[in-house]
Scaffold this active site. Structure first.
Site, PDB file in Angstrom:
ATOM      1  N   LYS A 134      -3.103  -3.493  -2.449  1.00  0.00           N
ATOM      2  CA  LYS A 134      -2.560  -2.338  -3.740  1.00  0.00           C
ATOM      3  C   LYS A 134      -3.199  -2.614  -5.437  1.00  0.00           C
ATOM      4  O   LYS A 134      -3.008  -3.416  -5.682  1.00  0.00           O
ATOM      5  CB  LYS A 134      -1.207  -2.581  -3.825  1.00  0.00           C
TER       6      LYS A 134
ATOM      7  N   ASP B 166      -6.302   0.565  -2.543  1.00  0.00           N
ATOM      8  CA  ASP B 166      -5.649   1.664  -2.573  1.00  0.00           C
ATOM      9  C   ASP B 166      -4.775   2.169  -4.438  1.00  0.00           C
ATOM     10  O   ASP B 166      -3.854   0.594  -4.488  1.00  0.00           O
ATOM     11  CB  ASP B 166      -4.254   1.746  -1.746  1.00  0.00           C
TER      12      ASP B 166
ATOM     13  N   GLU C 221      -8.641   4.281  -1.936  1.00  0.00           N
ATOM     14  CA  GLU C 221      -8.045   5.706  -1.344  1.00  0.00           C
ATOM     15  C   GLU C 221      -6.947   6.282  -2.835  1.00  0.00           C
ATOM     16  O   GLU C 221      -6.155   4.774  -3.538  1.00  0.00           O
ATOM     17  CB  GLU C 221      -6.628   4.510  -0.300  1.00  0.00           C
TER      18      GLU C 221
ATOM     19  N   ASP D 299      -4.385  10.378  -0.087  1.00  0.00           N
ATOM     20  CA  ASP D 299      -3.662   9.788   1.548  1.00  0.00           C
ATOM     21  C   ASP D 299      -1.981  10.671   0.325  1.00  0.00           C
ATOM     22  O   ASP D 299      -2.664  11.939   1.418  1.00  0.00           O
ATOM     23  CB  ASP D 299      -2.546   8.488   0.871  1.00  0.00           C
TER      24      ASP D 299
ATOM     25  N   LYS E 125      -0.042   9.882   8.141  1.00  0.00           N
ATOM     26  CA  LYS E 125       0.694   9.593   8.289  1.00  0.00           C
ATOM     27  C   LYS E 125       1.611  10.445   9.594  1.00  0.00           C
ATOM     28  O   LYS E 125       1.477  11.158   8.408  1.00  0.00           O
ATOM     29  CB  LYS E 125       1.631   9.033   7.033  1.00  0.00           C
TER      30      LYS E 125
END
Length: 325
Positions: free
Chosen positions: A106, A137, A163, A189, A213
């Site tokens: 992250k 991400d 991402e 995403d 997801k």
């Protein structure tokens, strides 16, 4: 579709403590339901409105009460997930992911600097070794200039992909054009799971990879349709689910015709406790395909406070009213 009274009568609301803060969350709450096909989960993040959360409920009902797509593999390779922690905490985080060959880091956390991001990613790269894969991400936290600068600063990390570096499809498309010469793929995403049109990012040529997801997209079957129409490689990821919700993600990953990347389904390792015994954590970097069921004792131990249970049941009822039919 089950009646609302049936859902409310047997719903179990749980609160899972986190090892470290992740997405601003220290405790993850979820509603668990037992359907005719097995256990399922409803756990949209608290800040989401009812219209968006209703899609998560549709996914929960589909997984709990309908037959799922057949699997084409019996195990799913998964990545480690490294929150926006200090460099010194990186080894302990990675140690929770047995055998994972890929790590997602992250970055772009509010209040942190690019220098902190670079140091964290470099620590992960050093721990993973030259054969490991490292992806980052940003959760849409950069503008185009910031993203370009960050990706350039991370050139030595040999990134597998970036991402959601920027928030909008237009920004992703511009960034992808700018960094094309660097051969760093862009994965989308939020531009898929939070979009009214999840295919817009593919039509715009704004991404090389889709992050899908199961809960936010309405279930495994709908996610499979989106991937097929987009025509892009897909990585199945978690929405910070309990092990029950992770089972839904595993079902989706198992049914994908092609699976070229490790999936972000190892996130049970972010909890200090989970509803299954054992939790659905990676072993040798893999998760088995198949439904899981909660441990009744864990459901009692991890039960949410009465006021939070009432909040979730009221939310479930509002979302149910928004479902088609």
């Amino acid at each position: 579709m089950p009646e609302l009274d049936e859902l409310l009568a047997q719903a179990r609301v749980v609160a899972l403590p986190m090892v470290t803060r992740f997405r601003g969350v220290t405790v993850r709450e979820a509603v668990l339901l037992r359907g005719s096909e097995g256990w399922t989960e409803f756990s949209p993040f608290p800040e989401y409105g009812d219209a968006e959360a209703a899609t998560w409920l549709a996914a929960a009902i589909d997984f709990g009460w309908n037959e799922q797509p057949p699997p084409v593999r019996d195990a799913i390779p998964v990545n480690a997930t490294v929150p926006a922690v200090a460099v010194g905490a990186v080894p302990a985080v990675l140690a929770r992911y047995d055998g994972c060959r890929t790590a997602k880091v992250k970055v772009a956390e509010r209040g942190q600097s690019l220098a902190e991001d670079v140091a964290r990613v470099q620590a992960v790269r050093a721990a993973m070794g030259p054969e490991g894969r490292v992806r980052i991400d940003a959760n849409g936290g950069w503008n185009v200039d910031e993203a370009e600068r960050a990706i350039h600063a991370l050139a030595d990390a040999d990134l597998e992909y970036v991402e959601q570096p920027c928030a909008t499809v237009d920004e992703l498309a511009e960034l992808r054009a700018r960094i094309r010469r660097w051969d760093v793929p862009i994965a989308a995403d939020e531009s898929v799971r939070k979009a009214t049109d999840p295919l817009a990012v593919a039509r715009a040529g704004a991404a090389d990879i889709l992050i899908v997801k199961a809960q936010p997209l309405g279930g495994a079957r709908r996610a499979l349709e989106i991937v097929a129409q987009a025509g892009l490689p897909a990585v199945v990821s978690s929405a910070l689910d309990t092990s029950i919700g992770l089972g839904m993600g595993v079902t989706l990953a198992a049914a994908l015709p092609m699976l070229d990347h490790d999936c972000g389904l190892g996130t049970a390792s972010l909890f200090t406790a989970d509803v299954t015994t054992p939790p659905l954590r990676p072993a040798g970097g893999m998760l088995p395909v198949g439904r899981v069921a909660p441990d009744p004792a864990r459901l009692d131990e991890l039960a949410a406070a009465p006021d939070r249970t009432a909040w979730w049941l009221a939310r479930l009822a509002r979302c149910y009213a928004l479902l088609p039919g």
